[in-house]
Design a protein around this motif. Structure first.
Motif, PDB file in Angstrom:
ATOM      1  N   ALA A  67      -2.589 -18.253  -4.569  1.00  0.00           N
ATOM      2  CA  ALA A  67      -1.249 -18.241  -3.986  1.00  0.00           C
ATOM      3  C   ALA A  67      -0.193 -17.827  -5.011  1.00  0.00           C
ATOM      4  CB  ALA A  67      -0.918 -19.616  -3.414  1.00  0.00           C
ATOM      5  N   HIS A  68      -0.381 -18.160  -6.283  1.00  0.00           N
ATOM      6  CA  HIS A  68       0.596 -17.868  -7.336  1.00  0.00           C
ATOM      7  C   HIS A  68      -0.115 -17.286  -8.556  1.00  0.00           C
ATOM      8  CE1 HIS A  68       3.281 -20.362  -4.952  1.00  0.00           C
ATOM      9  NE2 HIS A  68       2.352 -21.321  -4.969  1.00  0.00           N
ATOM     10  N   PRO A  69      -0.590 -16.039  -8.463  1.00  0.00           N
ATOM     11  CA  PRO A  69      -1.398 -15.490  -9.562  1.00  0.00           C
ATOM     12  C   PRO A  69      -0.620 -15.297 -10.874  1.00  0.00           C
ATOM     13  CG  PRO A  69      -0.967 -13.804  -7.916  1.00  0.00           C
ATOM     14  CD  PRO A  69      -0.467 -15.100  -7.368  1.00  0.00           C
ATOM     15  N   TYR A  70       0.605 -14.824 -10.803  1.00  0.00           N
ATOM     16  CA  TYR A  70       1.348 -14.566 -12.039  1.00  0.00           C
ATOM     17  C   TYR A  70       1.752 -15.873 -12.722  1.00  0.00           C
ATOM     18  CZ  TYR A  70       1.392  -9.781 -10.441  1.00  0.00           C
ATOM     19  OH  TYR A  70       0.997  -8.546 -10.022  1.00  0.00           O
ATOM     20  N   THR A  71       2.144 -16.838 -11.949  1.00  0.00           N
ATOM     21  CA  THR A  71       2.491 -18.140 -12.515  1.00  0.00           C
ATOM     22  C   THR A  71       1.261 -18.761 -13.162  1.00  0.00           C
ATOM     23  OG1 THR A  71       4.122 -18.433 -10.756  1.00  0.00           O
ATOM     24  CG2 THR A  71       3.471 -20.393 -11.972  1.00  0.00           C
ATOM     25  N   SER A  72       0.117 -18.623 -12.506  1.00  0.00           N
ATOM     26  CA  SER A  72      -1.125 -19.178 -13.044  1.00  0.00           C
ATOM     27  C   SER A  72      -1.496 -18.519 -14.363  1.00  0.00           C
ATOM     28  CB  SER A  72      -2.267 -18.998 -12.044  1.00  0.00           C
ATOM     29  OG  SER A  72      -1.977 -19.672 -10.840  1.00  0.00           O
ATOM     30  N   MET A  73      -1.319 -17.203 -14.443  1.00  0.00           N
ATOM     31  CA  MET A  73      -1.616 -16.501 -15.701  1.00  0.00           C
ATOM     32  C   MET A  73      -0.670 -16.942 -16.802  1.00  0.00           C
ATOM     33  SD  MET A  73      -2.791 -12.588 -14.784  1.00  0.00           S
ATOM     34  CE  MET A  73      -1.169 -12.085 -14.308  1.00  0.00           C
ATOM     35  N   ALA A  74       0.608 -17.143 -16.481  1.00  0.00           N
ATOM     36  CA  ALA A  74       1.577 -17.563 -17.484  1.00  0.00           C
ATOM     37  C   ALA A  74       1.254 -18.970 -17.990  1.00  0.00           C
ATOM     38  CB  ALA A  74       2.986 -17.517 -16.898  1.00  0.00           C
ATOM     39  N   VAL A  75       0.887 -19.857 -17.078  1.00  0.00           N
ATOM     40  CA  VAL A  75       0.532 -21.222 -17.474  1.00  0.00           C
ATOM     41  C   VAL A  75      -0.721 -21.207 -18.336  1.00  0.00           C
ATOM     42  CG1 VAL A  75      -0.283 -23.447 -16.599  1.00  0.00           C
ATOM     43  CG2 VAL A  75       1.677 -22.326 -15.521  1.00  0.00           C
ATOM     44  N   ALA A  76      -1.728 -20.437 -17.953  1.00  0.00           N
ATOM     45  CA  ALA A  76      -2.968 -20.360 -18.724  1.00  0.00           C
ATOM     46  C   ALA A  76      -2.699 -19.793 -20.110  1.00  0.00           C
ATOM     47  CB  ALA A  76      -3.995 -19.504 -17.992  1.00  0.00           C
ATOM     48  N   PHE A  77      -1.826 -18.778 -20.183  1.00  0.00           N
ATOM     49  CA  PHE A  77      -1.474 -18.198 -21.480  1.00  0.00           C
ATOM     50  C   PHE A  77      -0.765 -19.225 -22.355  1.00  0.00           C
ATOM     51  CE2 PHE A  77       1.479 -15.811 -24.227  1.00  0.00           C
ATOM     52  CZ  PHE A  77       0.566 -15.034 -24.920  1.00  0.00           C
ATOM     53  N   GLY A  78       0.169 -19.959 -21.777  1.00  0.00           N
ATOM     54  CA  GLY A  78       0.907 -20.984 -22.515  1.00  0.00           C
ATOM     55  C   GLY A  78      -0.008 -22.093 -23.020  1.00  0.00           C
ATOM     56  N   ILE A  79      -0.926 -22.536 -22.184  1.00  0.00           N
ATOM     57  CA  ILE A  79      -1.871 -23.571 -22.593  1.00  0.00           C
ATOM     58  C   ILE A  79      -2.765 -23.048 -23.712  1.00  0.00           C
ATOM     59  CG2 ILE A  79      -3.876 -24.918 -21.837  1.00  0.00           C
ATOM     60  CD1 ILE A  79      -2.467 -25.200 -19.119  1.00  0.00           C
ATOM     61  N   GLY A  80      -3.164 -21.800 -23.600  1.00  0.00           N
ATOM     62  CA  GLY A  80      -3.978 -21.195 -24.661  1.00  0.00           C
ATOM     63  C   GLY A  80      -3.245 -21.139 -25.988  1.00  0.00           C
ATOM     64  N   LEU A  81      -1.959 -20.800 -25.943  1.00  0.00           N
ATOM     65  CA  LEU A  81      -1.170 -20.774 -27.184  1.00  0.00           C
ATOM     66  C   LEU A  81      -1.064 -22.171 -27.801  1.00  0.00           C
ATOM     67  CD1 LEU A  81       1.798 -18.349 -26.374  1.00  0.00           C
ATOM     68  CD2 LEU A  81      -0.062 -18.018 -28.006  1.00  0.00           C
ATOM     69  N   VAL A  82      -0.797 -23.168 -26.970  1.00  0.00           N
ATOM     70  CA  VAL A  82      -0.672 -24.540 -27.480  1.00  0.00           C
ATOM     71  C   VAL A  82      -1.986 -25.004 -28.093  1.00  0.00           C
ATOM     72  CG1 VAL A  82      -0.322 -26.948 -26.790  1.00  0.00           C
ATOM     73  CG2 VAL A  82       1.205 -25.165 -25.913  1.00  0.00           C
ATOM     74  N   ILE A  83      -3.080 -24.767 -27.425  1.00  0.00           N
ATOM     75  CA  ILE A  83      -4.391 -25.171 -27.949  1.00  0.00           C
ATOM     76  C   ILE A  83      -4.683 -24.428 -29.247  1.00  0.00           C
ATOM     77  CG2 ILE A  83      -6.888 -25.101 -27.530  1.00  0.00           C
ATOM     78  CD1 ILE A  83      -6.271 -25.723 -24.600  1.00  0.00           C
ATOM     79  N   GLY A  84      -4.353 -23.136 -29.295  1.00  0.00           N
ATOM     80  CA  GLY A  84      -4.565 -22.347 -30.506  1.00  0.00           C
ATOM     81  C   GLY A  84      -3.756 -22.889 -31.675  1.00  0.00           C
TER      82      GLY A  84
END
Length: 90
Positions: A67-84
């Motif tokens: 339903a929200h592909p771009y928002t999901s990609m942005a959240v996944a990217f942000g979580i990846g940065l934080v974990i990194g």
């Protein structure tokens, strides 16, 4: 003769005692088997319930991503940065 009768009575009592112990052992074996089966049934039911909940959660998450592909990609990217950043700290 009295000694022979006493020995015979003692032997009969010992035989009865052995039979009683065999019955008690059999009963305990049956009870423990039933208890173990009940435990297995409870574990299977809990596992099936957990599996069903996991499937429902996955389906819900997939629906949100679709339903929200771009928002999901942005959240996944942000979580990846934080974990990194957390893992990069020394």
């Amino acid at each position: 003769m009295a000694t022979q009768t006493t020995n015979q009575e003692l032997q009969e009592q010992l035989d009865a005692l052995r039979k009683d112990f065999a019955e008690v052992t059999s009963t305990l074996k049956n009870l423990t088997s039933e208890y173990a089966q009940q435990g297995q049934d409870k574990v299977k039911a809990a596992a099936q319930q957990a599996q069903q909940q996991a499937k429902e959660s996955l389906a819900k998450a997939q629906g949100e991503v679709e339903a929200h592909p771009y928002t999901s990609m942005a959240v996944a990217f942000g979580i990846g940065l934080v974990i990194g950043k957390v893992l990069d700290r020394k």
